[in-house]
Design a protein around this motif. Structure first.
Motif, PDB file in Angstrom:
ATOM      1  N   VAL A 249       0.664  -1.209  -0.044  1.00 21.19           N
ATOM      2  CA  VAL A 249      -0.079   0.046   0.012  1.00 21.19           C
ATOM      3  C   VAL A 249       0.797   1.191   0.002  1.00 21.19           C
ATOM      4  O   VAL A 249       1.731   1.292   0.832  1.00 21.19           O
ATOM      5  N   ALA A 250       0.639   2.299  -0.871  1.00 23.09           N
ATOM      6  CA  ALA A 250       1.269   3.361  -0.909  1.00 23.09           C
ATOM      7  C   ALA A 250       0.443   4.563  -0.189  1.00 23.09           C
ATOM      8  O   ALA A 250      -0.607   4.205  -0.363  1.00 23.09           O
ATOM      9  N   GLN A 275      -0.806  -0.664 -10.898  1.00 24.84           N
ATOM     10  CA  GLN A 275      -1.069   0.744 -10.129  1.00 24.84           C
ATOM     11  C   GLN A 275      -1.254   0.036  -8.777  1.00 24.84           C
ATOM     12  O   GLN A 275      -2.099  -0.483  -8.255  1.00 24.84           O
ATOM     13  N   PRO A 276      -0.475   0.577  -7.685  1.00 26.35           N
ATOM     14  CA  PRO A 276      -0.596   0.209  -6.321  1.00 26.35           C
ATOM     15  C   PRO A 276      -1.806   0.920  -5.615  1.00 26.35           C
ATOM     16  O   PRO A 276      -2.101   1.810  -6.190  1.00 26.35           O
ATOM     17  N   ARG A 277      -2.212  -0.022  -4.699  1.00 28.63           N
ATOM     18  CA  ARG A 277      -3.252   0.384  -3.958  1.00 28.63           C
ATOM     19  C   ARG A 277      -2.888   1.646  -2.912  1.00 28.63           C
ATOM     20  O   ARG A 277      -1.699   1.553  -2.498  1.00 28.63           O
ATOM     21  N   GLU A 278      -3.809   2.722  -2.636  1.00 36.02           N
ATOM     22  CA  GLU A 278      -3.322   3.637  -1.661  1.00 36.02           C
ATOM     23  C   GLU A 278      -4.113   3.570  -0.405  1.00 36.02           C
ATOM     24  O   GLU A 278      -5.132   3.021  -0.408  1.00 36.02           O
ATOM     25  N   LEU A 279      -3.554   4.056   0.357  1.00 33.82           N
ATOM     26  CA  LEU A 279      -3.933   3.948   1.887  1.00 33.82           C
ATOM     27  C   LEU A 279      -5.097   4.816   1.956  1.00 33.82           C
ATOM     28  O   LEU A 279      -6.225   4.308   2.890  1.00 33.82           O
ATOM     29  N   GLY A 280      -5.461   5.607   1.230  1.00 34.22           N
ATOM     30  CA  GLY A 280      -6.715   6.666   1.161  1.00 34.22           C
ATOM     31  C   GLY A 280      -7.674   5.730   0.477  1.00 34.22           C
ATOM     32  O   GLY A 280      -8.957   5.634   1.125  1.00 34.22           O
ATOM     33  N   ALA A 281      -7.611   4.825  -0.448  1.00 33.23           N
ATOM     34  CA  ALA A 281      -8.652   3.805  -0.776  1.00 33.23           C
ATOM     35  C   ALA A 281      -9.082   3.189  -0.072  1.00 33.23           C
ATOM     36  O   ALA A 281     -10.254   2.736   0.100  1.00 33.23           O
ATOM     37  N   ILE A 282      -8.138   2.528   1.012  1.00 33.14           N
ATOM     38  CA  ILE A 282      -8.236   1.650   1.938  1.00 33.14           C
ATOM     39  C   ILE A 282      -9.061   2.157   2.994  1.00 33.14           C
ATOM     40  O   ILE A 282     -10.329   1.643   3.508  1.00 33.14           O
ATOM     41  N   ASP A 291      -7.139 -11.245   6.101  1.00 33.51           N
ATOM     42  CA  ASP A 291      -7.052 -12.258   7.042  1.00 33.51           C
ATOM     43  C   ASP A 291      -5.753 -12.061   7.942  1.00 33.51           C
ATOM     44  O   ASP A 291      -4.846 -11.313   7.289  1.00 33.51           O
ATOM     45  N   GLU A 292      -5.965 -12.680   8.944  1.00 32.03           N
ATOM     46  CA  GLU A 292      -4.920 -12.326   9.976  1.00 32.03           C
ATOM     47  C   GLU A 292      -3.710 -12.879   9.594  1.00 32.03           C
ATOM     48  O   GLU A 292      -2.565 -12.435   9.958  1.00 32.03           O
ATOM     49  N   ALA A 293      -3.327 -13.650   8.561  1.00 34.22           N
ATOM     50  CA  ALA A 293      -2.191 -14.347   8.163  1.00 34.22           C
ATOM     51  C   ALA A 293      -1.424 -13.618   6.942  1.00 34.22           C
ATOM     52  O   ALA A 293      -0.267 -13.908   6.856  1.00 34.22           O
ATOM     53  N   GLN A 294      -1.993 -12.808   6.555  1.00 27.97           N
ATOM     54  CA  GLN A 294      -1.531 -12.009   5.379  1.00 27.97           C
ATOM     55  C   GLN A 294      -0.387 -11.131   5.884  1.00 27.97           C
ATOM     56  O   GLN A 294      -0.176 -10.836   7.080  1.00 27.97           O
ATOM     57  N   ILE A 295       0.309 -10.807   4.940  1.00 32.17           N
ATOM     58  CA  ILE A 295       1.746 -10.086   5.147  1.00 32.17           C
ATOM     59  C   ILE A 295       1.303  -8.755   4.446  1.00 32.17           C
ATOM     60  O   ILE A 295       1.019  -8.600   3.288  1.00 32.17           O
ATOM     61  N   THR A 296       1.356  -7.595   5.112  1.00 31.26           N
ATOM     62  CA  THR A 296       1.108  -6.467   4.464  1.00 31.26           C
ATOM     63  C   THR A 296       2.474  -5.381   4.599  1.00 31.26           C
ATOM     64  O   THR A 296       2.998  -5.318   5.500  1.00 31.26           O
ATOM     65  N   LEU A 297       2.412  -4.340   3.704  1.00 36.66           N
ATOM     66  CA  LEU A 297       3.484  -3.382   3.822  1.00 36.66           C
ATOM     67  C   LEU A 297       2.708  -2.013   3.446  1.00 36.66           C
ATOM     68  O   LEU A 297       2.245  -1.917   2.270  1.00 36.66           O
ATOM     69  N   CYS A 298       2.755  -0.907   4.266  1.00 34.54           N
ATOM     70  CA  CYS A 298       2.624   0.285   3.955  1.00 34.54           C
ATOM     71  C   CYS A 298       3.915   1.414   3.838  1.00 34.54           C
ATOM     72  O   CYS A 298       4.755   1.389   4.377  1.00 34.54           O
ATOM     73  N   ASP A 299       3.792   2.129   2.715  1.00 37.15           N
ATOM     74  CA  ASP A 299       5.215   2.618   1.933  1.00 37.15           C
ATOM     75  C   ASP A 299       4.689   4.219   2.299  1.00 37.15           C
ATOM     76  O   ASP A 299       3.900   4.642   1.668  1.00 37.15           O
ATOM     77  N   LEU A 300       5.337   4.805   3.362  1.00 39.70           N
ATOM     78  CA  LEU A 300       4.912   6.351   3.723  1.00 39.70           C
ATOM     79  C   LEU A 300       5.806   7.323   3.278  1.00 39.70           C
ATOM     80  O   LEU A 300       7.293   7.178   3.711  1.00 39.70           O
TER      81      LEU A 300
END
Lengths: 329, 329
Positions: A249-250, A275-282, A291-300
């Motif tokens: 997430v960007a 096209q990456p997903r953006e934090l605002g869209a989320i 789900d709880e097992a996913q790996i997520t990353l947010c680029d700020l």
């Protein structure tokens, strides 16, 4: 033409604006607005002054529904510590979004940037971290290491924090501060792989130019917020890790591809995500962690919309507190 | 970290900084520096806010040898007159070029921009107008019409000025002001062709979006300064006139090709001149006007270097006058 301008100094702003749930919520509003596509946010104006080992960035954004818009000027002069001065400074100017008149000068020396940056980390954690975080890890030992963990703790009240830094004494000092301020267990951890292994939430807060977090350390149920890279040349996260996470997430795709971790991943041929997903869209309801097992990353990388949001909040908080002075221009 | 910041209001700046030979010389220094190629001047940050019929521009430049650099924020909100407010506002912030600390806030509401813009016209006239100017003409009837003619008169003390505007009453009022302020003969001239025919120096100062000065009006021994176009969509000079002059000069080629008269000339296929000569190069000694019969034109879009120069001058003039106040940030 007389125009009343409100002036607030750093010490007044430190009293009026705290890194609390209100600050997080106002920064989340900025991301929500970004998610509507109606924010006007021009590219960052950036000027390097090599003779002085300095640079200056200017950010701005207009957010529909906000009474004002901020223009933030952030100088970074990296020889200042030799003169006993901080490297980072700056101010925000708040303008009326209706008339363009100057409403307030926020002489914050970067304090409001510190707050809005940490608040963005909390917004990312709120939407992307697993529901339960027992241990958080932070890589880096500076102001943002402290503030990011404090902000994340407001939305995910973990009971333990691990701190890694290149300088073990600074990591210990950061851990002591976090233990004292948050009333939780906090340790320095010399092995970054172990820090990541034991954490469900990791925040990277360094000016690293080579990856400090390796792809092979990723594990199910991990969320990473990478906030260190905000310029070409910086890179904290192994490009293979960007390719390996379930959701990247960007904060703003157009900035991350130039200034964030995404830039290095693209350069390394590791980005296949379109096209990456953006934090605002989320924030606006697009899927984040599913789900709880996913790996997520947010680029700020830091957005002008956050500046407009925190400046608006600061003016209103300072007025409510009776702080500051007015001059007639 | 306590840092003393000097604050100056518009009325203080109006007293301390005048459109005089000193202001012209300091702006000429900025062009001289631009001519060395050592100035750092990033592209203008520009944000339109259509909902409020507004826009905001941010300009900056670092000039080696100047102690500070300015960041100028210029909002233009074009519905303001309906509210009894001026359309144009803004401020300049002067930073130390060594530490990036804020040195001064110049709350000028655009006054210093008015001065540095008119001063650039005088620099152009000094280097490009014929040695003897008997009649000057101005197209446009606003603040810059008055200031450009006042500035040009300092370097070419003509005895007569003609004023053309779409509104004859405004042209008469502008002519009356110029006659009173400069102590010279001044008339409104309803026919722009005649204004150009009778003038050796013409300054165009309008927000026109269609040419107001035709190629067929050019005549030997004419210099034109076109300062109205500073945005896409503006155009004062017939593209054929740009092609027909003996010497076209840009304040900054990279800006003029996007925002100035050069933009329209390029779009119309009328520009065959390659890389245009810049005013700074001429100040530095490259050929400008080489004989009295030549036709020259200078395209001014406004540079951050001028802002840094006038802000530095303003702070020093205000300090010398004991004006302003200091706040500790």
């Amino acid at each position: 033409m007389a125009n009343d301008i409100f002036i607030l100094t750093e010490s007044e702003l430190r009293k009026a604006v705290r890194l609390d749930m209100e600050a997080i919520d106002v920064v989340e509003q900025a991301f929500a607005a970004l998610g509507t596509g109606k924010v006007i946010m021009p590219p960052i104006l950036s000027m390097a002054i090599p003779e002085a080992n300095g640079e200056v960035d200017v950010k701005t954004a207009y957010i529909p529904g906000f009474d004002g818009f901020a223009i933030k000027v952030s100088p970074g002069f990296f020889d200042n510590p030799k003169l006993g001065l901080p490297s980072l400074n700056g101010l925000m100017i708040l303008f009326s979004a209706r008339t363009g008149l100057v409403e307030a000068l926020l002489l914050d020396n970067g304090y409001l940037t510190d707050v809005r940056t940490a608040a963005a980390g909390a917004v990312a954690a709120r939407h992307l971290a697993p529901a339960t975080v027992q241990t958080a890890g932070v890589m880096g030992t500076g102001v943002q290491a402290r503030l990011q963990i404090a902000a994340a703790h407001l939305v995910r009240p973990f009971s333990r924090v691990l701190v890694w830094g290149r300088d073990a004494r600074k990591a210990q000092s950061c851990a002591r501060d976090l233990a004292a301020n948050l009333g939780i267990e906090a340790h320095a951890e010399a092995d970054p792989a172990r820090l990541v292994a034991e954490s469900q939430l990791v925040v990277t807060t360094t000016p690293a130019e080579e990856p400090i977090l390796k792809a092979e350390w990723l594990h199910p149920g991990l969320h990473i917020t990478a906030m260190g890279s905000d310029q070409e040349g910086k890179n904290e996260i192994d490009p293979k890790a960007i390719a390996a996470v379930d959701l990247y997430v960007a904060d703003r795709a157009s900035q991350c591809e130039k200034l964030g971790e995404l830039r290095t991943a693209i350069a390394a041929g590791q980005w296949k995500g379109g096209q990456p997903r953006e934090l605002g869209a989320i924030v606006q309801g697009q899927p984040g962690r599913t789900d709880e097992a996913q790996i997520t990353l947010c680029d700020l990388t830091g957005t002008g919309a956050q500046d407009t949001a925190i400046a608006t909040h600061a003016l209103s908080a300072a007025r409510a507190a009776g702080a500051g002075r007015v001059i007639e221009s």
